[in-house]
Design a protein around this motif. Structure first.
Motif, PDB file in Angstrom:
ATOM      1  N   PHE A   1       0.847  -1.194   0.000  1.00  8.60           N
ATOM      2  CA  PHE A   1       0.000   0.000   0.000  1.00  8.60           C
ATOM      3  C   PHE A   1       0.885   1.248   0.000  1.00  8.60           C
ATOM      4  CE2 PHE A   1      -2.546  -3.344   1.923  1.00  8.60           C
ATOM      5  CZ  PHE A   1      -3.692  -3.270   1.147  1.00  8.60           C
ATOM      6  N   ARG A   2       0.602   2.170  -0.910  1.00  8.55           N
ATOM      7  CA  ARG A   2       1.410   3.378  -1.022  1.00  8.55           C
ATOM      8  C   ARG A   2       0.631   4.649  -0.668  1.00  8.55           C
ATOM      9  NH1 ARG A   2       4.485   0.297  -0.246  1.00  8.55           N
ATOM     10  NH2 ARG A   2       6.346  -0.353  -1.389  1.00  8.55           N
ATOM     11  N   GLY A   3      -0.668   4.546  -0.581  1.00  8.02           N
ATOM     12  CA  GLY A   3      -1.459   5.653  -0.068  1.00  8.02           C
ATOM     13  C   GLY A   3      -1.780   5.340   1.389  1.00  8.02           C
ATOM     14  N   LEU A   4      -1.151   6.022   2.322  1.00  9.98           N
ATOM     15  CA  LEU A   4      -1.311   5.717   3.744  1.00  9.98           C
ATOM     16  C   LEU A   4      -2.109   6.804   4.446  1.00  9.98           C
ATOM     17  CD1 LEU A   4       2.202   4.325   4.760  1.00  9.98           C
ATOM     18  CD2 LEU A   4       0.215   3.104   3.874  1.00  9.98           C
ATOM     19  N   ILE A   5      -3.102   6.385   5.225  1.00  7.56           N
ATOM     20  CA  ILE A   5      -3.992   7.309   5.930  1.00  7.56           C
ATOM     21  C   ILE A   5      -4.148   6.851   7.373  1.00  7.56           C
ATOM     22  CG2 ILE A   5      -6.323   8.291   6.012  1.00  7.56           C
ATOM     23  CD1 ILE A   5      -6.505   7.685   2.993  1.00  7.56           C
ATOM     24  N   PHE A   6      -4.123   7.810   8.286  1.00 11.89           N
ATOM     25  CA  PHE A   6      -4.343   7.519   9.702  1.00 11.89           C
ATOM     26  C   PHE A   6      -5.685   8.106  10.114  1.00 11.89           C
ATOM     27  CE2 PHE A   6      -4.073   8.329  14.247  1.00 11.89           C
ATOM     28  CZ  PHE A   6      -3.512   7.149  14.732  1.00 11.89           C
ATOM     29  N   ALA A   7      -6.536   7.278  10.700  1.00  9.23           N
ATOM     30  CA  ALA A   7      -7.841   7.734  11.201  1.00  9.23           C
ATOM     31  C   ALA A   7      -7.728   7.849  12.720  1.00  9.23           C
ATOM     32  CB  ALA A   7      -8.939   6.758  10.819  1.00  9.23           C
ATOM     33  N   GLY A   8      -7.743   9.062  13.227  1.00  6.25           N
ATOM     34  CA  GLY A   8      -7.476   9.274  14.645  1.00  6.25           C
ATOM     35  C   GLY A   8      -8.654   9.809  15.420  1.00  6.25           C
ATOM     36  N   GLN A   9      -8.361  10.255  16.630  1.00  3.69           N
ATOM     37  CA  GLN A   9      -9.339  10.878  17.518  1.00  3.69           C
ATOM     38  C   GLN A   9      -8.730  12.147  18.067  1.00  3.69           C
ATOM     39  OE1 GLN A   9      -9.427   7.130  19.641  1.00  3.69           O
ATOM     40  NE2 GLN A   9     -11.644   7.238  19.720  1.00  3.69           N
ATOM     41  N   LYS A  10      -9.379  13.257  17.871  1.00  2.77           N
ATOM     42  CA  LYS A  10      -8.849  14.540  18.307  1.00  2.77           C
ATOM     43  C   LYS A  10      -8.696  14.587  19.825  1.00  2.77           C
ATOM     44  CE  LYS A  10     -10.950  17.086  14.477  1.00  2.77           C
ATOM     45  NZ  LYS A  10     -11.986  18.058  14.096  1.00  2.77           N
ATOM     46  N   ARG A  11      -7.614  15.212  20.233  1.00  3.02           N
ATOM     47  CA  ARG A  11      -7.337  15.501  21.649  1.00  3.02           C
ATOM     48  C   ARG A  11      -7.067  14.254  22.481  1.00  3.02           C
ATOM     49  NH1 ARG A  11     -11.304  19.483  20.534  1.00  3.02           N
ATOM     50  NH2 ARG A  11     -12.994  18.399  21.576  1.00  3.02           N
ATOM     51  N   HIS A  12      -6.784  13.121  21.836  1.00  3.19           N
ATOM     52  CA  HIS A  12      -6.372  11.933  22.568  1.00  3.19           C
ATOM     53  C   HIS A  12      -4.865  11.752  22.396  1.00  3.19           C
ATOM     54  CE1 HIS A  12     -10.576   9.832  22.730  1.00  3.19           C
ATOM     55  NE2 HIS A  12     -10.581  11.040  23.229  1.00  3.19           N
ATOM     56  N   HIS A  13      -4.151  11.727  23.506  1.00  5.23           N
ATOM     57  CA  HIS A  13      -2.689  11.684  23.462  1.00  5.23           C
ATOM     58  C   HIS A  13      -2.194  10.453  22.713  1.00  5.23           C
ATOM     59  CE1 HIS A  13       1.472  11.996  24.640  1.00  5.23           C
ATOM     60  NE2 HIS A  13       1.414  10.850  25.284  1.00  5.23           N
ATOM     61  N   TYR A  14      -2.781   9.294  22.981  1.00  5.53           N
ATOM     62  CA  TYR A  14      -2.293   8.069  22.341  1.00  5.53           C
ATOM     63  C   TYR A  14      -2.461   8.127  20.831  1.00  5.53           C
ATOM     64  CZ  TYR A  14      -7.126   6.407  21.887  1.00  5.53           C
ATOM     65  OH  TYR A  14      -8.454   6.282  21.551  1.00  5.53           O
ATOM     66  N   ALA A  15      -3.559   8.745  20.359  1.00  5.36           N
ATOM     67  CA  ALA A  15      -3.776   8.856  18.916  1.00  5.36           C
ATOM     68  C   ALA A  15      -2.724   9.764  18.285  1.00  5.36           C
ATOM     69  CB  ALA A  15      -5.178   9.381  18.638  1.00  5.36           C
ATOM     70  N   GLU A  16      -2.391  10.848  18.967  1.00  2.00           N
ATOM     71  CA  GLU A  16      -1.358  11.750  18.458  1.00  2.00           C
ATOM     72  C   GLU A  16      -0.022  11.022  18.344  1.00  2.00           C
ATOM     73  OE1 GLU A  16      -1.802  14.774  17.319  1.00  2.00           O
ATOM     74  OE2 GLU A  16      -3.942  14.703  17.812  1.00  2.00           O
ATOM     75  N   GLN A  17       0.315  10.256  19.374  1.00  2.00           N
ATOM     76  CA  GLN A  17       1.570   9.518  19.368  1.00  2.00           C
ATOM     77  C   GLN A  17       1.592   8.459  18.265  1.00  2.00           C
ATOM     78  OE1 GLN A  17       4.329   9.620  22.227  1.00  2.00           O
ATOM     79  NE2 GLN A  17       3.597  11.614  21.606  1.00  2.00           N
ATOM     80  N   ARG A  18       0.486   7.769  18.102  1.00  2.00           N
ATOM     81  CA  ARG A  18       0.424   6.733  17.066  1.00  2.00           C
ATOM     82  C   ARG A  18       0.560   7.352  15.675  1.00  2.00           C
ATOM     83  NH1 ARG A  18      -4.184   2.809  20.004  1.00  2.00           N
ATOM     84  NH2 ARG A  18      -2.796   2.371  21.768  1.00  2.00           N
ATOM     85  N   PHE A  19      -0.050   8.503  15.485  1.00  2.55           N
ATOM     86  CA  PHE A  19       0.088   9.173  14.191  1.00  2.55           C
ATOM     87  C   PHE A  19       1.527   9.608  13.954  1.00  2.55           C
ATOM     88  CE2 PHE A  19      -0.021  13.173  11.660  1.00  2.55           C
ATOM     89  CZ  PHE A  19      -0.273  12.574  10.431  1.00  2.55           C
TER      90      PHE A  19
END
Length: 304
Positions: free
Chosen positions: A43-61
């Protein structure tokens, strides 16, 4: 007898820690693992689906984005937080180019995305892959198709947290510490791997429907092309996907019709022919049954 002040070791990584002892997932490593997995699978088109204002989501992104950049890929992102975000999700997913890999911040977000694909789940993984985090067995049982997911080390976090708590009780003067536990492994299932279906006949049927839809006008024609007894194909397809061949073909036709309605000026008669239906009336009935609106209503509400 002297009373000891209570001490808490937190295992929550939802918010950014300010002080105290914390034992939680290495979220940057989780993001890197997800990106590496999707890149390795082509896969060459990569997308991250996150949750705003959640620290773990920011780190994972952050981990996801950095690993993508190392391969010369610019990772995109969208977040889910409010009902306004929800309204955009079906169109975001429908507009994805082929061979995109989506990493959800966790299995809950992945479940949410499946819900808002607005029925055409045949796009997963033919058109895009979906990877979750947590490998939650309860959520797996609720999903329409099996979800590939990163398994985190919950037991490891618990053991380290208990040991840290015991150490602090024995020595209250220990410095605060943040301990990050790396993820364990990725479980590959159908959401990232069509071939995880483990039935070559079903895989071939899905590929034929996707590649030659206009020419494959009905289930009988598909059966003829595959050269297999109809009952055999229908039983194996339903066992592998949970859907009938007719349902799968209908979903795919509506998906294609949506693409034409959104991206071209073709009239409904031409669109019907392009998706393998003999007349516009049949397209209208099928579209209305699966989406709840007519083709013209769908086209009208699409942004110009």
């Amino acid at each position: 007898m002297q009373k000891l002040a209570p001490h808490v070791v937190s295992t929550s990584n939802r918010d950014l820690p300010e002080a105290g002892d914390f034992v939680f997932n290495d979220d940057i490593a989780i993001g890197r693992m997800g990106a590496e997995y999707l890149i390795r699978r082509g896969f060459r088109g990569l997308i991250f689906a996150g949750q705003k204002r959640h620290h773990y989501a920011e780190q994972r992104f952050q981990g996801f984005q950095k690993r993508a950049a190392e391969s010369g890929i610019e990772a995109a992102r969208f977040d889910i937080y409010s009902s306004n975000d929800e309204k955009c999700i079906p169109e975001i997913l429908m507009k994805l180019p082929p061979r995109c890999g989506i990493m959800a911040a966790n299995d809950e977000v992945a479940k949410f995305l499946m819900k808002y694909t607005d029925q055409p789940l045949s796009r997963i993984p033919l058109h895009f892959a979906l990877l979750g985090v947590d490998n939650d067995p309860l959520l797996q049982s609720l999903l329409p198709i099996p979800l590939s997911s990163i398994e985190v080390d919950g037991k490891g976090i618990g053991k380290v947290a208990i040991n840290r708590l015991i150490a602090r009780m024995e020595n209250p003067d220990l410095q605060d510490e943040i301990i990050r536990i790396p993820p364990l492994r990725i479980h590959t299932r159908q959401s990232t791997d069509l071939f995880a279906l483990n039935d070559e006949l079903v895989v071939r049927a899905l590929q034929l429907m996707d590649e030659e839809l206009p020419e494959i006008c009905d289930v009988g024609n598909l059966v003829e092309r595959l050269g297999t007894p109809r009952r055999t194909l229908e039983l194996r397809f339903r066992n592998a996907t949970g859907r009938t061949l007719a349902k799968e073909m209908s979903i795919l036709r509506v998906e294609r019709a949506r693409d034409f309605l959104r991206n071209t000026d073709m009239d409904t008669e031409a669109i019907a022919k392009a998706v393998g239906l003999p007349e516009s009336r049949m397209l209208w009935l099928l579209f209305k049954r699966l989406t709840g609106e007519s083709p013209s209503a769908y086209r009208k509400r699409m942004p110009v």
